[in-house]
Every structure is written in C-alpha cells, then in structure tokens.
Design an enzyme around this catalytic site. Structure first.
Site, PDB file in Angstrom:
ATOM      1  N   LYS A 283       0.848  -1.204   0.000  1.00 26.34           N
ATOM      2  CA  LYS A 283       0.000   0.000   0.000  1.00 26.34           C
ATOM      3  C   LYS A 283       0.882   1.253   0.000  1.00 26.34           C
ATOM      4  CE  LYS A 283      -3.974   1.943   2.539  1.00 26.34           C
ATOM      5  NZ  LYS A 283      -4.890   1.793   3.714  1.00 26.34           N
TER       6      LYS A 283
ATOM      7  N   SER B 296      -9.970   2.151   2.516  1.00 22.88           N
ATOM      8  CA  SER B 296      -9.006   2.857   1.708  1.00 22.88           C
ATOM      9  C   SER B 296      -8.013   1.936   0.987  1.00 22.88           C
ATOM     10  CB  SER B 296      -8.220   3.835   2.592  1.00 22.88           C
ATOM     11  OG  SER B 296      -7.425   3.152   3.543  1.00 22.88           O
TER      12      SER B 296
ATOM     13  N   SER C 198     -10.449  -0.120   6.779  1.00 25.44           N
ATOM     14  CA  SER C 198      -9.819  -0.063   5.455  1.00 25.44           C
ATOM     15  C   SER C 198      -9.127  -1.325   4.976  1.00 25.44           C
ATOM     16  CB  SER C 198      -8.803   1.072   5.411  1.00 25.44           C
ATOM     17  OG  SER C 198      -9.475   2.274   5.215  1.00 25.44           O
TER      18      SER C 198
HETATM   19  N1  GLN Z   1     -13.479   4.571   5.702  1.00 23.17           N
HETATM   20  C1  GLN Z   1     -12.951   5.022   6.948  1.00 23.17           C
HETATM   21  C2  GLN Z   1     -12.532   6.461   6.847  1.00 23.17           C
HETATM   22  O1  GLN Z   1     -12.726   7.025   5.836  1.00 23.17           O
HETATM   23  C3  GLN Z   1     -11.827   4.139   7.407  1.00 23.17           C
HETATM   24  C4  GLN Z   1     -10.554   4.426   6.726  1.00 23.17           C
HETATM   25  C5  GLN Z   1      -9.444   3.570   7.196  1.00 23.17           C
HETATM   26  O2  GLN Z   1      -9.642   2.554   7.873  1.00 23.17           O
HETATM   27  N2  GLN Z   1      -8.250   4.003   6.896  1.00 23.17           N
HETATM   28  O3  GLN Z   1     -12.028   7.024   7.764  1.00 23.17           O
END
Ligand code: GLN
Length: 495
Positions: A78, A158, A182
């Site tokens: 990532k 994400s 995410s």
């Molecule tokens: N979708 C969540 C957010 O936008 C979680 C993101 C994540 O786990 N990095 O904060």
C-alpha cells in the site's frame, strides 16, 4: 495469465521449496499480470527491478534451505508504507516527489523474511475514504462486476488497490492498513481475506499516520492461512513505535487446527441495522449456522454502545488526523505551491495545503481542528473519548462472559458503483464503516472472510472480532468459517 500468480502464499511456499519453479519465475508471472492489468488502477508505482533483485536473492536463500515461509513471495505494498527510494505518497498530491530515505518497519521485516516488492498500491488519500475515489492517482477498479453489467465498481477503501490486486491475482498478497475498516471493507468487496490485528501487534513506524490511536497494518490475502503466515512476518516489537507491544509473536499458522468445538461465538443484536439488505441478514445467519455445525456455541450478546461508534470515530479520527497532517506544510516533504512576489511563510502554508490536499482530507482537517478547538474540546473530543471507553467496555464484558469471538457482517452492502456516491452527503460514505469502526475504537483484532455472493454475483464478507492478542484463536475460527463457506468464486478476467 500464468497460473503462478494465482497461487496462495502457502501453496507457493511449498512448491518453491519443492523446486517446482523459482521465485524469479513466480515474480515474472506477477509482473506480467500487473502489466496486463493497468485498467484496474491498482499498482501506482511498479518496481520490477527491485522485485527481480529480491527474487534472485530469495532463490539463493531457498536453494540454501530457507526457513521463512514468506521467502520468495511477491507482494504489493500500500502506498501508505514508506519504502526507501520508492515513491510513497499516501495517494496524495501533497507528497508528490517524496521518496523516503528509510523503510517502514513492516516492509523491512517482510524483506528480511525474503518477500518481494512488486510495487506500490493505490488507496484513498491519506487512507481517508471507503471507495478509493479520493486518491490523487484516480480510483482503483474492482475486478468483480455485477453479472454481465459492465458498470465499474469500487474495490472499497481505503486499501482499494491492495484488494483489487489480490483479487485479480496480480500478486500473492498485499499489505493494508485499517483505521476504521480499510482492510476489512475492501477485502469484503473483492472476495478476499483481510485481517486487522490487535492495536500494537504491528509497528506503525514508517507508515504515514492517519489517526495514530486507531491505525494498524495487516495482511490482505487469498486465504485465512495466508493471513496467519503473513501476519507472522509483519508483527513484533519495535522500539521505534512506543505503542507497539513487547510481547512474543506466536506461530499463527500453527494455531489453525480446524477444531473450534466448544468455542463461544457472540452475535451482537445491535449490529442488526434497520434497512440491512435481506441477503446480508441471511449470510450472517448462515455463517452462525456454519460455526454451530463446526461445534461452536452461538450466543446472543449485547454491545449497547454500538450506535455511538460512527459519531465517535468521526470525531476521534479527524482530530488525530488534523494533528498528524500538520506536518505537510511545504517545508519538509513533497509539494511546495508556487508563491507570488511578497508571499510570506503563512501564504506558503496556505497555498501548499490548499493545493496539495484533496477535498475529503481538507474536510477531515477542518472537522478535526474544530473538535479540538478550545471552545469545543470538551463537548466533542473529550466526550468522544469517554464514549470510546464505553464501547471498549462492551467488548470487555462480552469476552469476560466467555465469548471467544463475535460474528457480524463485514459491510452493510456489496461493492457499489464508482461515482455512485459522488453527489451523496459524505455521511452516506461514512456509513460503510458501521460494522468495522467499533473494532478499531476498542483496539481489537478483526478479520473479514469471504462467505458468499449476492444476487448480482458480487462477493459478501463476514467479520469475526477476536479477543485482544488472540489472533491465533481468531484465525482458527475464521478458517473454520472459510472452509464451511467454501467460497471459491473468482472474478471473470475483463481487463
Ligand atoms: N473509511 C474510513 C474512513 O474514511 C476508514 C478508513 C481507514 O480505515 N483508513 O475514515
């Protein structure tokens, strides 16, 4: 596509050792698959030279009788992980041109184990989002489609690039990070396995920070066994991260015995949301039935503060983000906006941050700054911290009452179309995280396992939440669920 890139880590490990093929051949198969899959937008920086060098070194180690199961395994990383000399942008324009002088602890450990870096993977900007649409590189695309309909779907976020790359067999596995879901949500949207470890199991050093009390890196893999193998290589104490626990890393793979008789699985009634699709209700009930058939006891439990989890998360995460992202100011990293005659340091900060951060990141910084401001700190941030403690206590009480793991849906829907949420209120997007954020707030391990398909042929996942530090027991239960669900569908190759 060569069959080699479709292998699991466990299969590749055994066949590399048996001499069926070399790490170099396996790596080339992945690099070819990646080059043929630009339409998925998953790899944003390819590193074939590094990969082939590492593969040659892995081949030498394997010939010498390498012991580490990750030796010779090609991975995607990532973009949130700092990798030395390789662009590491957190999918943000503000980090354009940033090539770290150092390597994150997680990737250092993986390379020491003999794993191979194929390149960097797409994601939402600074890991903020649930659809990979906030990325400065443009979105990644889910390899899955609804039947014969060619609408492009989100791989989730994400860690959307990681999920798409693993589901499309471009790599054997990938790293992800999970602040509010995410790893687990994109895994569920793409039919793969995603594990968020206990907070403190894996070092955060060298991973671009979003919300430091919630962030945790973990494996995104094709199977539960692979998650166990890869977590073993990622985890462990790191003096450079003061929140990384100094406790031994057990053999997670050895914990997968296939025997879950007598385990107690809690079904939290508060996760039965209004308007939840019937298919997801059914998947959840079927999952509980499978675990019962495997010898577990199913218990109805209550986690009464669940309904405050999303608002709590969306105060705490932006608060921490606004503080962490203050460092991007045009001085030290990446972008510096063009300045006009007479501009001073304030103009440099303002212009760089206005140009460099996308709209979702700016929204989070503004929310975070607001909830931390002198007049509102107690009303929002401090209150959220207190509610967070209550959410954690709900879980502590369930575990104290004998629950070994908790079964919930992973997401409230299957993958949605790219652009479908563009005009929606941002809160619509935040609702994706309804089943996952509690786990980060409480610091627990959670895993998403592919468990079925919806009526349109899209994957759906179930989440298992474990006791702190007991990833081995959690993986064992997850593997029982995986084998009972027998999910073996794959996306048709259209890219
Ligand atoms: N979708 C969540 C957010 O936008 C979680 C993101 C994540 O786990 N990095 O904060």
């Amino acid at each position: 596509m060569s069959e080699l890139s479709r292998l699991t880590i466990a299969e590749a490990r055994d066949r590399l050792r048996a001499g069926d093929f070399t790490a170099t051949e396996l790596t080339r198969a992945c690099l070819d698959a990646i080059d043929g899959a630009d339409a998925l937008g998953s790899f944003v920086h390819k590193t074939p030279e590094i990969a082939l060098d590492q593969a040659a070194a892995a081949d030498a180690r394997i010939q010498g009788g390498a012991e580490n199961p990750m030796c010779g395994i090609p991975l995607g990383i990532k973009d949130l992980f700092c990798t030395q000399g390789v662009p590491s942008q957190a999918a943000s324009h503000i980090l354009e041109g940033f090539r770290p002088e150092y390597e994150s602890t997680v990737t250092t450990r993986l390379w020491q184990a003999g794993a191979i870096m194929l390149g960097k993977l797409n994601m939402d900007e600074f890991a903020m989002g649930s659809s990979n649409e906030t990325s400065c590189y443009g979105n990644a695309v889910n390899p899955w489609r609804r039947g014969n309909d060619d609408t492009a779907l989100t791989p989730g976020g994400s860690s959307g690039g990681s999920a798409a790359a693993v589901a499309a067999d471009l790599c054997l596995a990938a790293t992800g990070t999970d602040t509010g879901g995410s790893i687990r949500q994109p895994a569920a949207f793409t039919g793969i396995t995603g594990l968020k470890p206990t907070y403190g199991r894996v070092s955060r050093w060298g991973i671009v920070a979003f919300a430091s009390s919630l962030d945790q890196a973990g494996p995104m893999t094709k199977t539960v066994r692979d998650a166990a193998i890869m977590l073993g290589a990622m985890a462990g104490h790191d003096p450079r991260d003061s929140t990384c626990a100094d406790i031994p890393v057990p053999d997670f793979e050895a914990a997968i015995t296939g025997d879950i008789r007598g385990r107690t699985i809690g079904i939290p009634r508060e996760y039965r949301m209004d308007g939840m699709p019937a298919e997801i209700e059914k998947l959840w009930a079927d999952g509980a039935e499978m675990l019962r058939d495997a010898g577990a006891k199913i218990a109805d439990i209550s986690l009464p503060h669940t309904r405050y989890a999303l608002p709590t998360y969306y105060v705490i995460a932006p608060a921490e983000a606004s503080s962490n992202l203050a460092r991007y100011d045009g001085v030290r990293f990446g972008l510096r906006a063009g300045l006009a005659q007479g501009d001073g340091i304030t103009e440099m900060y303002e212009k760089t941050r206005a140009e460099g951060f996308g709209p979702e990141v700016q929204r989070r910084i503004m929310i975070g700054t607001y909830v931390l401001s002198a007049g509102f700190y107690d009303a929002y941030y401090n209150r959220a911290r207190k509610v967070r403690a209550l959410i954690k206590r709900d879980f502590d009480e369930a575990f104290a009452a004998g629950v070994d793991a908790i079964l919930t849906p992973a997401t409230p829907s299957a993958a949605f179309g790219l652009g479908e949420m563009a005009d929606a209120d941002p809160v619509q997007m935040y609702l994706n995280d309804v089943f996952t954020v509690t786990v980060n707030l409480a610091g627990l391990p959670g895993i998403s396992v592919p468990a079925g398909l919806d009526a349109q042929g899209l994957p759906l996942g179930l989440q298992l939440i474990g006791r702190p530090w007991e990833e081995g027991a959690l993986l064992n239960i997850a593997q029982s669920l995986e084998s009972a669900a027998g999910f073996d569908a794959r996306p048709g190759v259209w890219w």
